[in-house]
Design a protein around this motif. Structure first.
Motif, PDB file in Angstrom:
ATOM      1  N   THR A  35       0.852  -1.194   0.000  1.00 39.42           N
ATOM      2  CA  THR A  35       0.000   0.000   0.000  1.00 39.42           C
ATOM      3  C   THR A  35       0.885   1.241   0.000  1.00 39.42           C
ATOM      4  O   THR A  35       2.088   1.155   0.240  1.00 39.42           O
ATOM      5  N   SER A  36       0.265   2.377  -0.233  1.00 34.54           N
ATOM      6  CA  SER A  36       0.975   3.656  -0.110  1.00 34.54           C
ATOM      7  C   SER A  36       0.764   4.256   1.282  1.00 34.54           C
ATOM      8  O   SER A  36       1.296   5.314   1.588  1.00 34.54           O
ATOM      9  N   LEU A  46      -7.266  -0.729   8.269  1.00 26.79           N
ATOM     10  CA  LEU A  46      -7.567  -2.156   8.419  1.00 26.79           C
ATOM     11  C   LEU A  46      -8.648  -2.375   9.464  1.00 26.79           C
ATOM     12  O   LEU A  46      -9.610  -3.118   9.221  1.00 26.79           O
ATOM     13  N   ARG A  47      -8.524  -1.739  10.606  1.00 22.93           N
ATOM     14  CA  ARG A  47      -9.546  -1.890  11.657  1.00 22.93           C
ATOM     15  C   ARG A  47     -10.922  -1.465  11.145  1.00 22.93           C
ATOM     16  O   ARG A  47     -11.925  -2.129  11.407  1.00 22.93           O
ATOM     17  N   GLU A  48     -10.972  -0.358  10.416  1.00 17.53           N
ATOM     18  CA  GLU A  48     -12.238   0.121   9.856  1.00 17.53           C
ATOM     19  C   GLU A  48     -12.778  -0.850   8.810  1.00 17.53           C
ATOM     20  O   GLU A  48     -13.990  -1.110   8.764  1.00 17.53           O
ATOM     21  N   ALA A  49     -11.911  -1.402   7.967  1.00 15.28           N
ATOM     22  CA  ALA A  49     -12.339  -2.345   6.930  1.00 15.28           C
ATOM     23  C   ALA A  49     -12.863  -3.644   7.539  1.00 15.28           C
ATOM     24  O   ALA A  49     -13.848  -4.207   7.056  1.00 15.28           O
ATOM     25  N   VAL A  50     -12.218  -4.107   8.588  1.00 17.03           N
ATOM     26  CA  VAL A  50     -12.669  -5.322   9.270  1.00 17.03           C
ATOM     27  C   VAL A  50     -14.094  -5.114   9.787  1.00 17.03           C
ATOM     28  O   VAL A  50     -14.978  -5.950   9.560  1.00 17.03           O
ATOM     29  N   LEU A 118       0.116  -5.027   3.675  1.00 19.35           N
ATOM     30  CA  LEU A 118      -0.878  -5.882   4.316  1.00 19.35           C
ATOM     31  C   LEU A 118      -0.718  -7.279   3.723  1.00 19.35           C
ATOM     32  O   LEU A 118      -0.729  -7.440   2.502  1.00 19.35           O
ATOM     33  N   SER A 119      -0.568  -8.266   4.563  1.00 15.67           N
ATOM     34  CA  SER A 119      -0.467  -9.637   4.078  1.00 15.67           C
ATOM     35  C   SER A 119      -1.266 -10.549   4.998  1.00 15.67           C
ATOM     36  O   SER A 119      -1.605 -10.186   6.120  1.00 15.67           O
ATOM     37  N   ARG A 155     -10.911  -3.102   0.516  1.00 15.69           N
ATOM     38  CA  ARG A 155     -11.210  -1.816   1.164  1.00 15.69           C
ATOM     39  C   ARG A 155      -9.919  -1.073   1.525  1.00 15.69           C
ATOM     40  O   ARG A 155      -9.809   0.138   1.352  1.00 15.69           O
ATOM     41  N   VAL A 156      -8.952  -1.831   2.057  1.00 16.90           N
ATOM     42  CA  VAL A 156      -7.668  -1.221   2.407  1.00 16.90           C
ATOM     43  C   VAL A 156      -6.984  -0.689   1.143  1.00 16.90           C
ATOM     44  O   VAL A 156      -6.489   0.439   1.135  1.00 16.90           O
TER      45      VAL A 156
END
Length: 161
Positions: A35-36, A46-50, A118-119, A155-156
């Motif tokens: 990601t950038s 990530l927390r928001e996407a989850v 992110l992996s 989303r991320v």
């Protein structure tokens, strides 16, 4: 005396040096999304996407802050466990041993250029050792989880543009 001073100097140099490790990811079972976003930003996105994908962050752990408290600098590194109770119940009905794989995890790593990656190991990869015994229903759950994890990553990635 010179040996003690040299040994002390070398130890101090090693502790001050940043940790550099191999960043080649395994081919099988892994998804890797550069990601950038900066490390802290990626964690927040990530927390928001989850949450947006109907899952929950149930664990978070990483060595970065603990290393810093000892005076050791390492890049940002966090493992984020993600799961949901209804998946746990469904999996437990099929295979008690398979629950060792929960929560399933995203891995956030800081890159040298300040961006973050992110992996994750795909749920189908994690659950594959249990499918012979648990059958097609576990395979279907794994595919559902693969889709959810991919949607979180999408989303991320969207926030990274």
């Amino acid at each position: 005396m010179v040996r003690v001073i040299l040994s002390t100097w070398l130890l101090a140099l090693m502790l001050a040096a940043p940790v550099v490790a191999d960043t080649r990811w395994p081919d099988q079972g892994w998804q890797v999304t550069p990601t950038s976003l900066a490390y802290a930003e990626l964690l927040e996105v990530l927390r928001e996407a989850v949450e947006a994908e109907g899952m929950f962050v149930v664990t978070e752990v990483g060595p970065t802050e603990a290393a810093a408290s000892r005076g050791v600098t390492i890049p940002g590194n966090r493992v984020v466990g993600v799961f949901r109770n209804d998946y746990a119940v469904r999996i437990l009905r099929l295979s008690v041993p398979a629950m060792i794989e929960a929560p399933m995890r995203f891995y956030v790593t800081e890159n040298d250029d300040g961006s973050a990656t992110l992996s994750w190991k795909t749920p189908s990869h994690l659950l594959s050792p249990y499918m012979d015994e648990a059958g097609e229903e576990l395979e279907a759950i794994a595919r559902e989880l693969d889709a959810r994890f991919a949607a979180i990553a999408d989303r991320v990635a969207g926030a990274s543009k």
